[in-house]
Design an enzyme around this catalytic site. Structure first.
Site, PDB file in Angstrom:
ATOM      1  N   TYR A 152       1.045  -1.466   0.253  1.00 31.60           N
ATOM      2  CA  TYR A 152       0.465  -0.396   0.261  1.00 31.60           C
ATOM      3  C   TYR A 152       0.940   1.394   0.438  1.00 31.60           C
ATOM      4  O   TYR A 152       0.747   2.068  -0.583  1.00 31.60           O
ATOM      5  CB  TYR A 152      -1.151   0.196   1.540  1.00 31.60           C
ATOM      6  N   LYS A 156       1.381   3.880  -3.180  1.00 33.89           N
ATOM      7  CA  LYS A 156       0.952   5.225  -2.866  1.00 33.89           C
ATOM      8  C   LYS A 156       1.769   5.734  -3.232  1.00 33.89           C
ATOM      9  O   LYS A 156       2.125   7.417  -3.897  1.00 33.89           O
ATOM     10  CB  LYS A 156       0.217   5.715  -1.201  1.00 33.89           C
TER      11      LYS A 156
END
Length: 230
Positions: A152, A156
């Site tokens: 994640y 990002k």
């Protein structure tokens, strides 16, 4: 002239709050997601409450073919997109070096490559019309100074880099920014989070409706620009 916004992951959480907020501002909305029933209910609600043109679109942002097919349908129906909100995201469990490869790949596709494909497809039209707003829903976990969990945080950070580069190539009248919604009470954030979806959506609404000459190539939290490494 009413602008039209496309919001991914619009069936729940922050995405739903963004779609509702944009409709309240008078924008027409295209709600993108994978739950057709929920999207259909939201379309009816937005029609009733705000009298805007709302439509739903089944699309898997991890699938390049699904993205192309969805955008082709909009083109056939002569629906130009003026505002793109890349909100859809996933947060798989596990450490980066040991989690299943399929989870790494899925995170990259949903959190970064899908948004990039939508930007590549839609931003040229925005530039040709002289107006466009792109909002990438990122996270403080994408900071290179303190990456968040597993794939994640990496994806990002990838989305943040895409935001910076795309802003430089955006063309006339197109503003591209990222935002961190904070810790929000959603399926991803959990019930212990300290913000409502509406609070998490606020900065996205601010960026989606920036006036001409507004900032571009930045990341914001609570409507204020923050460093990329914060």
């Amino acid at each position: 002239m009413n602008r039209t916004a496309l919001v991914t992951g619009a069936n729940r959480g922050i995405g739903k709050a963004i779609a509702e907020g944009l409709a309240a501002e008078g924008l027409n909305v295209v709600l993108v997601g994978r739950d057709g029933a929920t999207l259909g209910e939201l379309v009816l609600s937005l029609h009733r409450q705000h009298r805007v043109e709302a439509r739903s679109m089944m699309m898997d942002v991890a699938d390049p073919v699904s993205i192309r097919q969805g955008l082709a349908k909009l083109a056939r129906n002569q629906v130009p997109i003026d505002v793109l909100v890349n909100n859809a995201g996933i947060l798989p469990d596990g450490d980066l070096l040991t989690m299943p490869w399929d989870d790494v790949e899925a995170s990259t596709r949903v959190n970064a490559l899908g948004p990039l494909q939508l930007m590549r497809e839609l931003m040229p039209g925005m530039a040709a019309r002289g107006y466009g707003r792109v909002v990438n829903v990122s996270s403080g976990w994408g900071s290179l100074n303190g990456l968040g969990p597993s794939a994640y945080g990496i994806t990002k950070a990838f989305l943040n880099a895409i935001t910076i580069k795309a802003a430089r190539e955006a063309g006339r009248g197109v503003l591209v920014n990222a935002m961190c919604p904070g810790w929000v009470r959603t399926d991803m954030g959990g019930v212990g989070a300290d913000r409502t979806p509406e609070e998490g959506a606020d900065t996205a609404l601010f960026l989606a409706t920036l006036p001409e000459g507004g900032p571009s190539g930045r990341i914001f939290r609570d409507r204020r620009p923050i460093p990329w490494d914060e």
